[in-house]
Design an enzyme around this catalytic site. Structure first.
Site, PDB file in Angstrom:
ATOM      1  N   ALA A   1      89.591 -45.066   4.262  1.00 40.56           N
ATOM      2  CA  ALA A   1      90.521 -46.774   5.233  1.00 40.56           C
ATOM      3  C   ALA A   1      91.134 -46.250   5.077  1.00 40.56           C
ATOM      4  O   ALA A   1      91.987 -45.152   5.159  1.00 40.56           O
ATOM      5  CB  ALA A   1      90.842 -47.324   3.623  1.00 40.56           C
TER       6      ALA A   1
ATOM      7  N   GLY B   1      87.431 -43.572   1.018  1.00 40.34           N
ATOM      8  CA  GLY B   1      86.372 -44.115   1.476  1.00 40.34           C
ATOM      9  C   GLY B   1      85.293 -43.490   2.433  1.00 40.34           C
ATOM     10  O   GLY B   1      84.300 -44.681   2.106  1.00 40.34           O
TER      11      GLY B   1
HETATM   12  N1  DAK Z   1      94.473 -43.159   7.714  1.00 41.26           N
HETATM   13  C1  DAK Z   1      95.216 -43.206   8.519  1.00 41.26           C
HETATM   14  N2  DAK Z   1      95.282 -42.785   9.419  1.00 41.26           N
HETATM   15  C2  DAK Z   1      94.987 -41.112   8.945  1.00 41.26           C
HETATM   16  C3  DAK Z   1      94.301 -41.427   8.120  1.00 41.26           C
HETATM   17  C4  DAK Z   1      93.611 -42.223   7.696  1.00 41.26           C
HETATM   18  N3  DAK Z   1      93.327 -42.508   5.994  1.00 41.26           N
HETATM   19  N4  DAK Z   1      93.814 -40.050   7.829  1.00 41.26           N
HETATM   20  C5  DAK Z   1      94.600 -39.321   9.108  1.00 41.26           C
HETATM   21  N5  DAK Z   1      95.095 -40.270   9.967  1.00 41.26           N
HETATM   22  C6  DAK Z   1      95.665 -39.568  10.975  1.00 41.26           C
HETATM   23  C7  DAK Z   1      96.686 -39.031  10.282  1.00 41.26           C
HETATM   24  O1  DAK Z   1      98.083 -40.120  10.379  1.00 41.26           O
HETATM   25  C8  DAK Z   1      97.193 -38.540  12.209  1.00 41.26           C
HETATM   26  O2  DAK Z   1      97.448 -39.555  13.291  1.00 41.26           O
HETATM   27  P1  DAK Z   1      98.688 -38.780  14.122  1.00 41.26           P
HETATM   28  O3  DAK Z   1      99.901 -38.437  13.672  1.00 41.26           O
HETATM   29  O4  DAK Z   1      98.108 -38.303  15.285  1.00 41.26           O
HETATM   30  O5  DAK Z   1      99.318 -40.098  14.228  1.00 41.26           O
HETATM   31  C9  DAK Z   1      96.014 -38.518  12.841  1.00 41.26           C
HETATM   32  O6  DAK Z   1      94.794 -39.215  11.868  1.00 41.26           O
HETATM   33  C10 DAK Z   1      95.922 -36.434  12.498  1.00 41.26           C
HETATM   34  O7  DAK Z   1      95.460 -36.513  10.815  1.00 41.26           O
HETATM   35  P2  DAK Z   1      96.246 -34.980  10.284  1.00 41.26           P
HETATM   36  O8  DAK Z   1      97.874 -34.521  11.583  1.00 41.26           O
HETATM   37  O9  DAK Z   1      97.016 -35.418   8.864  1.00 41.26           O
HETATM   38  O10 DAK Z   1      95.604 -34.471  10.417  1.00 41.26           O
HETATM   39  P3  DAK Z   1      95.440 -32.735   9.269  1.00 41.26           P
HETATM   40  O11 DAK Z   1      94.249 -32.039   9.666  1.00 41.26           O
HETATM   41  O12 DAK Z   1      96.253 -32.021   9.159  1.00 41.26           O
HETATM   42  O13 DAK Z   1      95.275 -33.411   7.936  1.00 41.26           O
HETATM   43  C11 DAK Z   1      93.525 -34.596   6.838  1.00 41.26           C
HETATM   44  C12 DAK Z   1      93.595 -33.464   7.911  1.00 41.26           C
HETATM   45  C13 DAK Z   1      92.367 -34.952   6.585  1.00 41.26           C
HETATM   46  C14 DAK Z   1      93.948 -33.787   5.554  1.00 41.26           C
HETATM   47  C15 DAK Z   1      94.779 -35.779   6.566  1.00 41.26           C
HETATM   48  O14 DAK Z   1      94.972 -36.415   7.561  1.00 41.26           O
HETATM   49  C16 DAK Z   1      94.703 -36.773   4.465  1.00 41.26           C
HETATM   50  O15 DAK Z   1      95.307 -36.234   4.105  1.00 41.26           O
HETATM   51  N6  DAK Z   1      94.541 -37.294   5.443  1.00 41.26           N
HETATM   52  C17 DAK Z   1      94.471 -38.974   4.729  1.00 41.26           C
HETATM   53  C18 DAK Z   1      93.353 -38.677   3.496  1.00 41.26           C
HETATM   54  C19 DAK Z   1      93.287 -40.142   2.090  1.00 41.26           C
HETATM   55  O16 DAK Z   1      94.723 -40.004   1.473  1.00 41.26           O
HETATM   56  N7  DAK Z   1      92.450 -40.442   2.591  1.00 41.26           N
HETATM   57  C20 DAK Z   1      92.215 -41.197   1.421  1.00 41.26           C
HETATM   58  C21 DAK Z   1      92.619 -42.550   1.902  1.00 41.26           C
HETATM   59  S1  DAK Z   1      93.131 -44.605   0.970  1.00 41.26           S
HETATM   60  C22 DAK Z   1      89.021 -50.596  -0.498  1.00 41.26           C
HETATM   61  C23 DAK Z   1      88.211 -49.884  -0.585  1.00 41.26           C
HETATM   62  C24 DAK Z   1      88.130 -48.363   0.358  1.00 41.26           C
HETATM   63  C25 DAK Z   1      89.641 -48.193  -0.034  1.00 41.26           C
HETATM   64  C26 DAK Z   1      89.798 -48.272  -0.508  1.00 41.26           C
HETATM   65  C27 DAK Z   1      89.727 -49.530  -1.054  1.00 41.26           C
HETATM   66  N8  DAK Z   1      88.434 -51.886  -1.135  1.00 41.26           N
HETATM   67  C28 DAK Z   1      87.005 -52.006  -1.369  1.00 41.26           C
HETATM   68  C29 DAK Z   1      89.484 -52.379  -2.075  1.00 41.26           C
HETATM   69  C30 DAK Z   1      89.876 -46.283   0.242  1.00 41.26           C
HETATM   70  C31 DAK Z   1      91.215 -45.874   0.090  1.00 41.26           C
HETATM   71  C32 DAK Z   1      91.208 -44.957   1.218  1.00 41.26           C
HETATM   72  O17 DAK Z   1      89.948 -44.539   1.348  1.00 41.26           O
END
Ligand code: DAK
Length: 260
Positions: A68, A111
Site C-alpha cells: 500500500a 499489500g
Molecule cells: N509506498 C510508497 N512509496 C514506496 C513504497 C510504498 N509501499 N515502496 C517504495 N516506494 C517508493 C520509495 O519511497 C521510492 O520513492 P522515491 O524515494 O524515489 O521518491 C521509490 O518507491 C523506490 O523505492 P526505493 O528507493 O526504496 O527502492 P529500493 O530498490 O531501494 O528498495 C524496497 C525496494 C521494496 C525494498 C523498498 O522500496 C521498500 O522497502 N518499500 C516498502 C515496502 C513495504 O514496507 N511495504 C509494506 C507497506 S504497508 C489495508 C490494506 C493493505 C495494507 C494496509 C491496510 N486495509 C485494507 C486496511 C497494506 C499495507 C502495506 O502494504
C-alpha cells in the site's frame, strides 16, 4: 503517449482475457487509494463483460507491487483510516467471480503480497520476492496477510515472514505453496497470458463455480464445504456446456463452450 504514464493502471482486453497492468513504476507500483479504486473498477468491468472469461493482473518485470502507498497512511489517525475505508476496495476485489491470475515478477510486498493472494493462481518469475514487511513500519498486514498467508504456507513460515518482515524468494514461495507455477523471468508474462488463454477455452460457468467452491475451503468446515461443492456440482448439469463437454468427449472432438 501523454497521460498513459500517469494512469495508475492500464487495461486491455485480449480476446477472452482481460489484462490489468499496475503502472506506478516510480513508486514500485505502490497501491494508492486511487490505484485500488481503479483496479477494483477494472476488475468489476471485466467480471461483468460476457466476452471476458479470465483476468490477469500484471506488474512489470521489476516489481509487482511494494505494498500500500505508505504516503496515504503515514500521518493518518484511526478516524482518518476509518474514513478512508481501505477495506471496501479489497472487498470488491474479493467478490470478483472470474478466475484471476497474478503475473508476479520482482517485489510483492505487504499489500502487494496480499493482492497476489486475492488472486486465484500466482505465476511467479524466478526474480519474484514475497514479503509482509509491515512490522518494520509499525503495523501488521491489513488486507488479510496474517490469514491468507498462514492458510497458504502454514503457521511457522507465516510467523517468520510476518514477525520478522522476512522476504522469501520465488523458489521458496513455490516450495512453500504460495506460488502456483515458477517460470523464467523473461517469460513470466507470456506464461501467465498463455495460461489465461488456455483457461479461457474452458467452460466459463464451471470456472466460476470451481473458484467459488475452492475458496469455501478457507471459509467453511469440511462437511459444510462438501455440501456446498455438491450443490454447485449439481447446478452444472443445468448448463449447455456440461452437455457439450460430455458429448464432445464421447464423440472424440474438441468441445466448444459457450458459457451457457
Ligand atoms: N509506498 C510508497 N512509496 C514506496 C513504497 C510504498 N509501499 N515502496 C517504495 N516506494 C517508493 C520509495 O519511497 C521510492 O520513492 P522515491 O524515494 O524515489 O521518491 C521509490 O518507491 C523506490 O523505492 P526505493 O528507493 O526504496 O527502492 P529500493 O530498490 O531501494 O528498495 C524496497 C525496494 C521494496 C525494498 C523498498 O522500496 C521498500 O522497502 N518499500 C516498502 C515496502 C513495504 O514496507 N511495504 C509494506 C507497506 S504497508 C489495508 C490494506 C493493505 C495494507 C494496509 C491496510 N486495509 C485494507 C486496511 C497494506 C499495507 C502495506 O502494504
Amino acid at each position: 503517449m501523454p497521460g498513459i504514464m500517469s494512469e495508475p493502471i492500464l487495461t486491455e482486453a485480449q480476446r477472452r482475457v482481460g489484462v490489468v497492468t499496475l503502472n506506478r513504476p516510480d513508486v514500485l507500483n505502490a497501491l494508492s487509494l486511487q490505484l485500488m479504486d481503479k483496479l477494483a473498477g477494472a476488475l468489476e468491468a471485466f467480471d461483468a463483460d460476457p466476452e471476458i472469461r479470465v483476468i490477469v493482473i500484471a506488474g512489470s518485470e521489476k516489481v509487482w507491487a511494494a505494498g500500500a502507498d505508505i504516503k496515504d497512511m503515514a500521518d493518518a489517525s484511526p478516524t482518518r483510516m476509518h474514513e478512508l475505508n481501505m477495506f471496501a476496495r479489497w472487498e470488491r476485489i474479493k467478490r470478483i467471480r472470474k478466475p484471476i491470475i497474478a503475473a508476479v515478477s520482482g517485489f510483492a510486498l505487504g499489500g502487494g503480497c496480499e493482492l497476489a493472494m486475492h488472486c486465484d493462481i500466482i505465476i511467479a518469475s524466478e526474480s519474484a520476492k514475497f514479503g509482509q514487511p509491515e512490522i518494520n513500519i509499525g503495523i501488521i498486514p491489513g488486507a488479510g496477510g496474517t490469514q491468507r498467508l498462514t492458510r497458504a504456507i502454514g503457521k511457522f513460515r507465516a510467523m517468520d515472514m510476518v514477525l520478522n518482515g522476512r522476504f522469501i524468494s520465488a523458489r521458496e514461495a513455490y516450495e512453500f505453496g504460495l506460488v502456483s507455477r515458477l517460470v523464467p523471468k523473461e517469460h513470466f508474462l507470456a506464461a501467465a497470458l498463455n495460461l489465461a488463454h488456455e483457461m479461457a477455452q474452458k467452460p466459463p460457468i464451471a470456472l466460476r463455480l470451481a473458484k467459488e467452491s475452492v475458496l469455501k475451503a478457507d471459509e467453511l468446515a469440511l462437511s459444510e464445504a462438501l455440501e456446498y461443492e455438491r450443490k454447485l456440482f449439481y447446478l452444472l448439469f443445468d448448463t449447455e456446456d456440461q452437455k457439450e463437454g460430455m458429448a464432445a468427449f464421447l464423440e472424440k472432438r474438441r468441445p466448444e463452450f459457450k458459457g451457457k
